[in-house]
Design a protein around this motif. Structure first.
Motif, short mmCIF file in Angstrom:
data_model
loop_
_atom_site.label_atom_id
_atom_site.label_comp_id
_atom_site.label_asym_id
_atom_site.label_seq_id
_atom_site.Cartn_x
_atom_site.Cartn_y
_atom_site.Cartn_z
N ARG A 34 -7.82 2.08 -4.12
CA ARG A 34 -6.69 1.31 -4.64
C ARG A 34 -6.08 1.93 -5.90
N LEU A 35 -6.80 2.83 -6.54
CA LEU A 35 -6.34 3.38 -7.81
C LEU A 35 -4.98 4.05 -7.68
N ALA A 36 -3.99 3.50 -8.38
CA ALA A 36 -2.63 4.03 -8.40
C ALA A 36 -2.03 4.17 -7.01
N SER A 37 -2.49 3.34 -6.08
CA SER A 37 -2.04 3.45 -4.70
C SER A 37 -1.52 2.14 -4.12
N VAL A 38 -1.48 1.08 -4.94
CA VAL A 38 -0.98 -0.20 -4.47
C VAL A 38 -0.15 -0.87 -5.56
N VAL A 39 0.75 -1.76 -5.12
CA VAL A 39 1.47 -2.64 -6.03
C VAL A 39 1.14 -4.06 -5.59
N GLN A 40 0.67 -4.88 -6.52
CA GLN A 40 0.25 -6.24 -6.20
C GLN A 40 1.22 -7.26 -6.79
N ILE A 41 1.54 -8.28 -6.01
CA ILE A 41 2.50 -9.30 -6.44
C ILE A 41 1.96 -10.67 -6.06
N THR A 42 2.08 -11.64 -6.95
CA THR A 42 1.65 -13.00 -6.64
C THR A 42 2.45 -14.00 -7.47
N ASP A 43 2.52 -15.22 -6.97
CA ASP A 43 3.13 -16.29 -7.77
C ASP A 43 2.05 -17.21 -8.33
N ARG A 44 0.82 -16.74 -8.31
CA ARG A 44 -0.29 -17.52 -8.88
C ARG A 44 -0.38 -17.33 -10.39
N ILE A 79 0.86 -1.18 0.00
CA ILE A 79 0.00 0.00 0.00
C ILE A 79 0.90 1.23 0.00
N THR A 80 1.11 1.78 -1.18
CA THR A 80 2.05 2.88 -1.35
C THR A 80 1.42 4.26 -1.21
N GLY A 81 0.09 4.34 -1.35
CA GLY A 81 -0.55 5.63 -1.38
C GLY A 81 -0.19 6.36 -2.67
N LYS A 82 -0.38 7.66 -2.69
CA LYS A 82 -0.06 8.44 -3.88
C LYS A 82 1.44 8.69 -3.95
N LEU A 83 2.14 7.65 -4.33
CA LEU A 83 3.61 7.66 -4.30
C LEU A 83 4.20 8.76 -5.17
N TRP A 84 3.53 9.07 -6.27
CA TRP A 84 4.07 10.07 -7.21
C TRP A 84 4.10 11.47 -6.62
N LEU A 85 3.39 11.68 -5.50
CA LEU A 85 3.38 12.98 -4.83
C LEU A 85 4.39 13.03 -3.68
N CYS A 86 5.06 11.90 -3.43
CA CYS A 86 5.96 11.80 -2.28
C CYS A 86 7.40 12.13 -2.66
N GLY A 87 8.19 12.44 -1.64
CA GLY A 87 9.59 12.75 -1.84
C GLY A 87 10.46 11.51 -1.94
N ASP A 88 11.76 11.73 -2.06
CA ASP A 88 12.71 10.64 -2.26
C ASP A 88 12.73 9.66 -1.09
N ASP A 89 12.58 10.15 0.13
CA ASP A 89 12.65 9.27 1.29
C ASP A 89 11.55 8.21 1.24
N VAL A 90 10.34 8.64 0.97
CA VAL A 90 9.20 7.71 0.90
C VAL A 90 9.38 6.76 -0.28
N ASP A 123 0.51 10.30 -16.66
CA ASP A 123 1.89 10.24 -17.18
C ASP A 123 2.89 10.15 -16.03
N THR A 124 2.73 11.04 -15.05
CA THR A 124 3.62 11.06 -13.89
C THR A 124 3.48 9.79 -13.07
N ILE A 125 2.25 9.32 -12.91
CA ILE A 125 1.98 8.12 -12.13
C ILE A 125 2.65 6.90 -12.74
N THR A 126 2.47 6.72 -14.04
CA THR A 126 3.04 5.54 -14.70
C THR A 126 4.57 5.56 -14.62
N GLU A 127 5.16 6.73 -14.82
CA GLU A 127 6.62 6.84 -14.74
C GLU A 127 7.10 6.54 -13.32
N CYS A 128 6.37 7.00 -12.32
CA CYS A 128 6.73 6.79 -10.93
C CYS A 128 6.77 5.30 -10.60
N TYR A 129 5.72 4.57 -10.98
CA TYR A 129 5.67 3.14 -10.65
C TYR A 129 6.61 2.32 -11.54
#
Length: 277
Positions: free
Chosen positions: A182-192, A59-70, A253-259
């Motif tokens: 959840r929109l642009a605020s999570v990264v999902q990973i699975t081995d399914r 759960i990353t939140g609006k990561l594209w609005l965050c600074g380098d530390d986050v 555009d910014t969101i896709t580049e961020c992720y």
């Protein structure tokens, strides 16, 4: 509609799978196996599905609005989760071959996450220099979409994986969120695994250990949302839209580049860095 919907814009994306990882997991998660924890300041949800598959949501939140530390903390958390999946599927960094597949249409920003990641990866393949430096043998492919090539995404990946003798396939794709939260605020990973094209009625081209010659790890970020879900979230009257369409944030555009940066950094730090010893 509420003025907040000015944050969104319609997209002509018409073949995107509808948050496939969530659709697969919805009826398969055992409550006893579900837990939430925090790693490097990032909230992570983890569940085991029927058949023993693992499913993580960062759960990353609006990561594209965050600074380098986050962003750095998110990269560290994602890297650790991915390393855990490599252990689960028995992949050896020193001797294994990995095929990274960027799914989606490079010409549509909301669906360009996979191809964007591919463009940011450090790829050595069989190159003697990279191999002698201890880099993992990694190959990268942008699959495109069937409407561009006439080739099913799963078929495309399977042929390439067999040709290369891949020991692991990693797919990265955009998807549609089932909730505004959840929109642009999570990264999902699975081995399914995942199913390319399942959201557009194309039958769902399954990409999993069942259909591929090796294990599959799938990474997904929901970059769009259905208009009906958005309307319901903002209290629009039923029937406000005469037809269904997909909507993205205006900053897509910014969101896709961020992720793309986030996922590429995690992948590079694992596969494209010299191994110790």
């Amino acid at each position: 509609m509420n003025r907040k919907t000015n944050e969104f814009r319609q997209t002509d994306l018409n073949h995107l799978a509808i948050e496939q990882l969530d659709r697969q997991a919805a009826d398969s998660i055992h409550e006893a196996s579900h837990r939430e924890y925090t790693k490097n300041g990032v909230r992570i949800s983890h569940a085991f599905l029927d058949g023993g598959a693992s499913y993580h949501t960062l759960i990353t939140g609006k990561l594209w609005l965050c600074g380098d530390d986050v962003r750095n903390r998110a990269r560290s958390a994602l890297t650790e989760v991915l390393l855990g999946y490599l252990t689960r599927v028995g992949f050896c960094l020193r001797s294994g071959k990995v095929l990274f597949c960027g799914l989606g249409n490079e010409g549509i920003t909301a669906d360009a996450l996979g191809p964007m990641i591919c463009s940011r990866l450090m790829v050595g393949g069989r190159d003697a220099f990279f191999r002698s430096a201890g880099f993992t043998e990694m190959y990268v492919m942008k699959t495109g979409v069937p409407s561009q090539s006439g080739i099913g995404t799963g078929e495309h990946i399977k042929v390439m994986a067999k040709h290369l003798g891949a020991d692991l396939i990693i797919t990265a794709d955009a998807a549609a969120a089932k909730t505004v939260k959840r929109l642009a605020s999570v990264v999902q990973i699975t081995d399914r695994g995942t199913a390319a094209g399942a959201g557009c009625g194309s039958g769902g081209d399954e990409i999993s250990a069942k259909t591929m010659p090796c294990p599959v790890i799938s990474i997904c970020v929901p970059t769009v949302i259905r208009s009906s879900v958005l309307a319901e979230a903002y209290g629009a009257a039923e029937g406000s839209f005469t037809e269904e369409f997909l909507v993205s944030f205006s900053e897509i555009d910014t969101i896709t580049e961020c992720y793309a940066d986030l996922i590429a950094h995690a992948v590079n730090s694992i596969f494209s860095a010299p191994l110790a010893g």
